[in-house]
Design an enzyme around this catalytic site. Sequence first.
Site, short mmCIF file in Angstrom:
data_model
loop_
_atom_site.label_atom_id
_atom_site.label_comp_id
_atom_site.label_asym_id
_atom_site.label_seq_id
_atom_site.Cartn_x
_atom_site.Cartn_y
_atom_site.Cartn_z
N ARG A 1 0.83 -1.21 0.00
CA ARG A 1 0.00 0.00 0.00
C ARG A 1 0.86 1.25 0.00
NH1 ARG A 1 -5.43 -1.08 0.98
NH2 ARG A 1 -5.78 -3.10 2.00
N ASP A 2 0.43 2.25 -0.79
CA ASP A 2 1.09 3.54 -0.79
C ASP A 2 0.89 4.20 0.59
OD1 ASP A 2 2.02 5.70 -3.26
OD2 ASP A 2 1.55 6.52 -1.28
N ILE A 3 1.94 4.78 1.11
CA ILE A 3 1.90 5.37 2.46
C ILE A 3 1.06 6.66 2.48
CG2 ILE A 3 3.93 6.91 2.31
CD1 ILE A 3 4.82 5.67 5.01
N ASN B 1 5.38 6.81 -13.31
CA ASN B 1 6.08 8.06 -13.56
C ASN B 1 7.52 7.75 -13.91
OD1 ASN B 1 3.97 9.92 -12.93
ND2 ASN B 1 4.24 9.43 -10.77
N GLU C 1 9.24 10.51 -7.81
CA GLU C 1 9.89 10.79 -6.52
C GLU C 1 10.87 9.70 -6.12
OE1 GLU C 1 6.98 11.28 -3.45
OE2 GLU C 1 5.92 12.84 -4.55
N VAL C 2 10.48 8.46 -6.33
CA VAL C 2 11.30 7.35 -5.85
C VAL C 2 11.97 6.68 -7.05
CG1 VAL C 2 11.32 5.17 -4.59
CG2 VAL C 2 9.74 6.99 -3.90
N HIS D 1 8.23 1.63 -10.32
CA HIS D 1 6.99 1.20 -9.67
C HIS D 1 5.82 1.66 -10.51
CE1 HIS D 1 8.10 5.20 -8.17
NE2 HIS D 1 6.81 5.45 -8.08
N HIS E 1 1.68 2.61 -9.93
CA HIS E 1 0.59 2.88 -8.99
C HIS E 1 -0.66 2.18 -9.53
CE1 HIS E 1 2.59 6.57 -7.17
NE2 HIS E 1 3.27 6.44 -8.30
#
Length: 123
Positions: free
Chosen positions: A33-35, A92, A100-101, A105, A107
């Site tokens: 899960r995304d934080i 992304n 960002e990371v 990944h 989403h």
Amino acid sequence: MATYDDQNIFAKILRGEIPNDTIFEDEHVLAFRDINPQAPTHVLVIPKGAYVSFDDFSEKAGDAEIAAFVRAVGHVARKMGLKDSGYRVLANHGRDSNQEVPHFHVHIAGGQQLGPLLAKPRS
Ligand code: AMP
């Protein structure tokens, strides 16, 4: 292409240095899960291999990793009950996407009407 930074937060999650709320895991893939969820259901799916972004993954990952990744995305969406209501899969890559990371990944977002694909760019 940037070189892979093994201190990025998802690398730390893969090494077990930071906890995560796991939804699915196999030999090649981890989903959690995304934080900071942007929808009622918001899950991240990452390969276990060291790939910076979609560009890196699509160019360098092996066929088995790519197949496992795509299968995992569909599996997670079904597991989260999103198949019938619908969901969005988004990756992304790089500066203009605000990635960002720097570990590839996607989403998976769903659980509500998601609206237009993109916010209007600043003029
Ligand atoms: P992106 O902008 O595509 O790189 O998205 C990075 C996502 O990672 C964001 O939605 C963050 O909320 C999420 N994120 C950052 N740190 C963590 C973490 N420790 N656990 C789960 N999700 C995270």
